[in-house]
Design a protein around this motif. Structure first.
Motif, PDB file in Angstrom:
ATOM      1  N   GLU A 159       4.784   9.550   0.817  1.00 56.44           N
ATOM      2  CA  GLU A 159       4.961   9.659   2.266  1.00 56.44           C
ATOM      3  C   GLU A 159       5.300   8.324   2.930  1.00 56.44           C
ATOM      4  N   ARG A 160       4.711   7.254   2.438  1.00 55.61           N
ATOM      5  CA  ARG A 160       4.940   5.970   3.111  1.00 55.61           C
ATOM      6  C   ARG A 160       4.595   4.829   2.165  1.00 55.61           C
ATOM      7  N   VAL A 161       5.364   3.749   2.274  1.00 52.75           N
ATOM      8  CA  VAL A 161       5.105   2.509   1.534  1.00 52.75           C
ATOM      9  C   VAL A 161       5.179   1.356   2.524  1.00 52.75           C
ATOM     10  N   GLU A 162       4.165   0.526   2.521  1.00 53.02           N
ATOM     11  CA  GLU A 162       4.123  -0.611   3.434  1.00 53.02           C
ATOM     12  C   GLU A 162       3.865  -1.890   2.635  1.00 53.02           C
ATOM     13  N   ALA A 197      12.173  -6.404  -5.026  1.00 56.03           N
ATOM     14  CA  ALA A 197      11.990  -7.725  -4.422  1.00 56.03           C
ATOM     15  C   ALA A 197      12.731  -8.814  -5.204  1.00 56.03           C
ATOM     16  N   GLY A 198      12.929  -8.623  -6.503  1.00 53.83           N
ATOM     17  CA  GLY A 198      13.622  -9.623  -7.295  1.00 53.83           C
ATOM     18  C   GLY A 198      15.107  -9.703  -7.039  1.00 53.83           C
ATOM     19  N   THR A 199      15.672  -8.739  -6.332  1.00 55.38           N
ATOM     20  CA  THR A 199      17.104  -8.738  -6.027  1.00 55.38           C
ATOM     21  C   THR A 199      17.416  -9.286  -4.644  1.00 55.38           C
ATOM     22  N   HIS A 200      16.425  -9.842  -3.927  1.00 54.46           N
ATOM     23  CA  HIS A 200      16.634 -10.357  -2.575  1.00 54.46           C
ATOM     24  C   HIS A 200      16.314 -11.848  -2.527  1.00 54.46           C
ATOM     25  N   MET A 201      16.899 -12.495  -1.529  1.00 53.06           N
ATOM     26  CA  MET A 201      16.576 -13.891  -1.258  1.00 53.06           C
ATOM     27  C   MET A 201      15.230 -13.966  -0.540  1.00 53.06           C
ATOM     28  N   LEU A 202      14.626 -15.150  -0.579  1.00 48.71           N
ATOM     29  CA  LEU A 202      13.313 -15.325   0.025  1.00 48.71           C
ATOM     30  C   LEU A 202      13.347 -15.085   1.531  1.00 48.71           C
ATOM     31  N   LEU A 203      14.328 -15.632   2.207  1.00 51.00           N
ATOM     32  CA  LEU A 203      14.415 -15.449   3.659  1.00 51.00           C
ATOM     33  C   LEU A 203      14.653 -13.997   4.021  1.00 51.00           C
ATOM     34  N   ASP A 204      15.426 -13.267   3.189  1.00 53.57           N
ATOM     35  CA  ASP A 204      15.636 -11.841   3.449  1.00 53.57           C
ATOM     36  C   ASP A 204      14.335 -11.060   3.327  1.00 53.57           C
ATOM     37  N   LEU A 205      13.503 -11.417   2.357  1.00 51.84           N
ATOM     38  CA  LEU A 205      12.216 -10.737   2.201  1.00 51.84           C
ATOM     39  C   LEU A 205      11.288 -11.023   3.377  1.00 51.84           C
ATOM     40  N   VAL A 234       0.857  -1.180   0.000  1.00 53.86           N
ATOM     41  CA  VAL A 234       0.000   0.000   0.000  1.00 53.86           C
ATOM     42  C   VAL A 234       0.896   1.234   0.000  1.00 53.86           C
ATOM     43  N   VAL A 235       0.516   2.244  -0.779  1.00 57.52           N
ATOM     44  CA  VAL A 235       1.325   3.458  -0.962  1.00 57.52           C
ATOM     45  C   VAL A 235       0.496   4.658  -0.538  1.00 57.52           C
ATOM     46  N   LEU A 259      12.579  -3.456   3.024  1.00 52.94           N
ATOM     47  CA  LEU A 259      12.067  -3.459   1.654  1.00 52.94           C
ATOM     48  C   LEU A 259      11.125  -2.283   1.429  1.00 52.94           C
ATOM     49  N   SER A 260      10.274  -1.988   2.391  1.00 54.80           N
ATOM     50  CA  SER A 260       9.344  -0.862   2.259  1.00 54.80           C
ATOM     51  C   SER A 260      10.091   0.462   2.175  1.00 54.80           C
ATOM     52  N   LYS A 261      11.116   0.643   3.010  1.00 49.30           N
ATOM     53  CA  LYS A 261      11.877   1.890   2.993  1.00 49.30           C
ATOM     54  C   LYS A 261      12.599   2.089   1.672  1.00 49.30           C
ATOM     55  N   ARG A 262      13.119   1.023   1.109  1.00 48.92           N
ATOM     56  CA  ARG A 262      13.845   1.151  -0.160  1.00 48.92           C
ATOM     57  C   ARG A 262      12.898   1.511  -1.300  1.00 48.92           C
TER      58      ARG A 262
END
Length: 310
Positions: free
Chosen positions: A219-222, A184-192, A150-151, A199-202
């Protein structure tokens, strides 16, 4: 020696010539280009150049006078058509004959609009949110998952939101979907699974930087949920259950080891004092005895039985 700074002496002919500032840069040559649209674009860093600082030409002035005359003729009916009420959270971007009016966005309160030549676009400055539909993503470790978010965003520059982008809401939604898939495609599953906040901040930083020329502030991404395939979910559940069982067995083994050590220490104490064994025997009888007990068990020394057998 010539003391006049506006005159110079030619050493060959001995004639004195005067240099005027107008001979260096001819303003008459540059005057036709001063109304060119690209000069307005040089004065601003907008993608779409605006001409609010260029004075109107003759044809625009004629249409302006005709609009004023029409308003005077149709008075007072034209007053209700020329006045626009804007709420405290609204701003209006006014275009006169297709050109942006100087002075920035209008509002809040009463805004005066000339009939036939002025067009206004209302912009809401309140924070708006939208849901990013679940995006199917292939992670870095080749696992297919679905991620939704949600943005929350708001308009900080109404002029840029109207003139620099066709549909700021649609553009932000598409950019949010693409950014979510790329990050999200640049991270491992456990990292996500373990760092949803990071991830939201990036994603928020990427969206805020890209939408700044559009006059939009993110203002915010969750990140709401990471949906795993059913087969992968069952495999992770089995793995976690096996880990819990292994930990339980280790804890039980450690408890048995501690109990054996304690019993050994108790046996050593009882060996040094025979009365301690008898007291322990009486305590055990007291524990197993109650009103409904029909049988009692007495320990009998094996040495006595051996003597009787002999």
């Amino acid at each position: 020696m010539n003391n006049n700074p506006g005159e110079s002496t030619d050493g060959l002919s001995g004639e004195e010539t005067s240099l005027k500032p107008s001979t260096l840069i001819d303003l008459n040559v540059l005057r036709p280009f001063m109304r060119a649209p690209y000069l307005s674009a040089m004065a601003t860093d907008r993608n779409v150049p605006t001409t609010e600082n260029i004075p109107p030409n003759l044809l625009e002035r004629i249409f302006y006078l005709l609009s004023v005359i029409l308003m005077v003729i149709t008075f007072p009916i034209s007053v209700f058509m020329c006045l626009v009420i804007l709420q405290e959270y609204q701003r209006a971007v006014v275009l006169r004959l297709g050109r942006l009016l100087p002075g920035g966005p209008r509002g809040p309160g009463l805004v005066f609009i000339l009939p036939c030549i002025d067009v206004y676009i209302k912009v809401d400055l309140r924070t708006t949110s939208f849901d990013v539909s679940p995006q199917e993503i292939l992670t870095k470790d080749m696992v297919t998952i679905k991620v939704d978010a949600v943005v929350y965003y708001s308009i900080k520059q109404p002029i840029d939101a109207v003139l620099q982008v066709f549909d700021h809401r649609g553009a932000v939604e598409l950019l949010a979907k693409a950014s979510l898939r790329n990050v999200a495609g640049t991270h491992m599953l456990l990292d996500l699974l373990m760092s949803k906040e990071t991830l939201s901040k990036r994603i928020e930083a990427i969206l805020d930087d890209c939408t700044d020329p559009w006059g939009v502030r993110v203002e915010r991404v969750e990140v709401k949920e990471i949906l795993l395939p059913d087969q992968l979910r069952r495999a992770l559940a089995v793995e976690q259950e096996a880990l819990r069982e292994a930990k339980a067995k280790v804890a039980a083994a450690q408890g048995e080891r501690d109990a054996v050590k304690t019993l050994k220490e108790a046996a050593d104490i009882m060996e040094t004092n025979p009365i301690a064994l008898q007291l322990r025997y009486l305590q055990t009888l007291n524990t197993i005895c109650n009103d409904k007990t029909l049988s009692y068990v007495f320990p009998f020394p094996v040495d006595i039985v051996r003597k009787m057998m002999k």
